[in-house]
Design a protein around this motif. Sequence first.
Motif, short mmCIF file in Angstrom:
data_model
loop_
_atom_site.label_atom_id
_atom_site.label_comp_id
_atom_site.label_asym_id
_atom_site.label_seq_id
_atom_site.Cartn_x
_atom_site.Cartn_y
_atom_site.Cartn_z
N ARG A 35 0.84 -1.22 0.00
CA ARG A 35 0.00 0.00 0.00
C ARG A 35 0.87 1.26 0.00
NH1 ARG A 35 -2.97 -3.40 3.89
NH2 ARG A 35 -4.84 -4.12 2.78
N ARG A 36 1.93 1.25 0.79
CA ARG A 36 2.83 2.41 0.85
C ARG A 36 3.42 2.70 -0.53
NH1 ARG A 36 7.16 1.43 4.94
NH2 ARG A 36 5.35 1.44 6.29
N GLY A 37 3.66 1.65 -1.32
CA GLY A 37 4.21 1.82 -2.66
C GLY A 37 3.18 2.24 -3.69
N GLY A 38 1.89 2.25 -3.31
CA GLY A 38 0.85 2.70 -4.22
C GLY A 38 0.04 1.58 -4.87
N MET A 39 0.18 0.35 -4.40
CA MET A 39 -0.59 -0.75 -4.96
C MET A 39 -2.06 -0.58 -4.61
SD MET A 39 0.08 -4.87 -4.46
CE MET A 39 1.70 -4.86 -5.22
N THR A 40 -2.95 -0.82 -5.58
CA THR A 40 -4.39 -0.71 -5.34
C THR A 40 -4.85 -1.85 -4.43
OG1 THR A 40 -5.01 -2.07 -7.24
CG2 THR A 40 -4.72 0.31 -7.64
N ARG A 67 13.04 -16.18 5.51
CA ARG A 67 13.29 -14.74 5.49
C ARG A 67 12.54 -14.13 4.31
NH1 ARG A 67 17.73 -14.25 2.58
NH2 ARG A 67 16.19 -13.90 0.98
N LEU A 68 11.95 -12.98 4.55
CA LEU A 68 11.27 -12.21 3.51
C LEU A 68 11.96 -10.87 3.37
CD1 LEU A 68 8.85 -11.56 1.57
CD2 LEU A 68 7.67 -10.68 3.62
N ARG A 69 12.30 -10.52 2.14
CA ARG A 69 12.82 -9.20 1.81
C ARG A 69 11.87 -8.55 0.82
NH1 ARG A 69 19.04 -11.21 0.97
NH2 ARG A 69 19.59 -11.17 3.17
N VAL A 70 11.59 -7.27 1.02
CA VAL A 70 10.65 -6.54 0.17
C VAL A 70 11.27 -5.20 -0.19
CG1 VAL A 70 8.32 -5.58 0.01
CG2 VAL A 70 8.73 -7.60 1.44
N TRP A 71 11.18 -4.83 -1.48
CA TRP A 71 11.66 -3.52 -1.92
C TRP A 71 10.92 -3.09 -3.17
CZ3 TRP A 71 14.47 -8.00 -2.50
CH2 TRP A 71 14.91 -8.33 -3.78
N TYR A 72 11.10 -1.81 -3.51
CA TYR A 72 10.49 -1.23 -4.71
C TYR A 72 11.55 -1.13 -5.79
CZ TYR A 72 7.38 0.29 -0.97
OH TYR A 72 6.57 0.32 0.13
N ASP A 73 11.15 -1.44 -7.04
CA ASP A 73 12.09 -1.35 -8.16
C ASP A 73 11.33 -1.03 -9.44
OD1 ASP A 73 14.62 -1.65 -9.55
OD2 ASP A 73 13.86 -3.59 -10.24
N THR A 74 11.56 0.11 -9.99
CA THR A 74 11.02 0.54 -11.28
C THR A 74 9.54 0.21 -11.44
OG1 THR A 74 13.09 -0.50 -12.04
CG2 THR A 74 11.93 0.84 -13.60
N GLY A 75 8.71 0.71 -10.55
CA GLY A 75 7.28 0.51 -10.64
C GLY A 75 6.78 -0.84 -10.17
N ASP A 76 7.65 -1.64 -9.60
CA ASP A 76 7.26 -2.96 -9.08
C ASP A 76 7.56 -3.05 -7.59
OD1 ASP A 76 6.48 -3.97 -11.55
OD2 ASP A 76 8.35 -5.03 -11.90
N LEU A 77 6.81 -3.92 -6.93
CA LEU A 77 7.15 -4.37 -5.59
C LEU A 77 7.82 -5.72 -5.78
CD1 LEU A 77 6.78 -3.87 -2.51
CD2 LEU A 77 4.75 -5.32 -2.67
N LEU A 115 -0.38 -14.76 -10.49
CA LEU A 115 -0.73 -13.49 -9.85
C LEU A 115 0.41 -12.48 -9.84
CD1 LEU A 115 -2.79 -14.89 -6.85
CD2 LEU A 115 -3.67 -13.81 -8.94
N SER A 116 1.60 -12.88 -10.22
CA SER A 116 2.75 -11.97 -10.19
C SER A 116 3.18 -11.61 -11.61
CB SER A 116 3.92 -12.62 -9.44
OG SER A 116 4.33 -13.80 -10.10
N ARG A 117 3.96 -10.55 -11.72
CA ARG A 117 4.54 -10.18 -13.01
C ARG A 117 5.58 -11.21 -13.43
NH1 ARG A 117 4.86 -5.19 -15.59
NH2 ARG A 117 4.41 -4.04 -13.69
N ILE A 131 11.80 -15.34 -5.95
CA ILE A 131 11.72 -13.89 -6.14
C ILE A 131 10.53 -13.62 -7.06
CG2 ILE A 131 12.86 -11.82 -7.02
CD1 ILE A 131 15.53 -13.20 -6.38
N MET A 132 9.64 -12.74 -6.57
CA MET A 132 8.46 -12.36 -7.35
C MET A 132 8.41 -10.85 -7.50
SD MET A 132 5.52 -14.82 -5.66
CE MET A 132 5.82 -14.25 -3.98
N ARG A 133 7.85 -10.43 -8.63
CA ARG A 133 7.64 -9.00 -8.90
C ARG A 133 6.14 -8.77 -9.10
NH1 ARG A 133 12.66 -6.54 -10.35
NH2 ARG A 133 11.53 -4.70 -11.01
N PHE A 134 5.66 -7.66 -8.55
CA PHE A 134 4.26 -7.28 -8.66
C PHE A 134 4.17 -5.81 -9.08
CE2 PHE A 134 4.65 -10.63 -5.59
CZ PHE A 134 3.60 -11.47 -5.89
N PRO A 135 3.35 -5.50 -10.07
CA PRO A 135 3.20 -4.10 -10.47
C PRO A 135 2.55 -3.29 -9.35
CG PRO A 135 1.67 -5.49 -11.70
CD PRO A 135 2.51 -6.40 -10.87
N LEU A 136 3.02 -2.05 -9.18
CA LEU A 136 2.41 -1.17 -8.18
C LEU A 136 1.27 -0.40 -8.79
CD1 LEU A 136 5.61 0.09 -6.38
CD2 LEU A 136 3.81 -1.36 -5.45
#
Length: 136
Positions: A35-40, A67-77, A115-117, A131-136
């Motif tokens: 949500r902080r990254g802007g995901m609907t 372990r879970l790591r989460v970050w934002y990268d070029t319009g993706d979570l 469900l992921s990009r 490693i999964m990518r999701f559009p924001l």
Amino acid sequence: MNEDGATSVPRGGKEITFSLADLPDVREFAAALARRGGMTEERVGDFLVALNEVTTNAVTHGATKARLRVWYDTGDLVVDVHDEGRHWILDGVPGHKPPGEHATSGMGLWVARLLSRSLNVRTGDSGTTVIMRFPL
């Protein structure tokens, strides 16, 4: 890469370690970052389904801690789930073969990939990382 075979968290990323009992907290942690990254909200629901499948697999099939790591990268979570499970022998590309018509298990990576990009799996002596990518 770190000694566990996973990439380090890029600047601004977050990381937590979890067990099976922590999965509700893992979902809350990840949803807040999405949500902080802007995901609907609609996408947050799909994101959490995919994340839940992969994190549950990590602590039920891989190791008791993950372990879970989460970050934002070029319009993706981007999420990176790592466990120390080393005994997985891959049969083809994980998540690309749908489960059988009457399957009651074995759907997690397939659902997460849908469900992921993108979804990538690495497994070896240092454990397994998804490693999964999701559009924001």
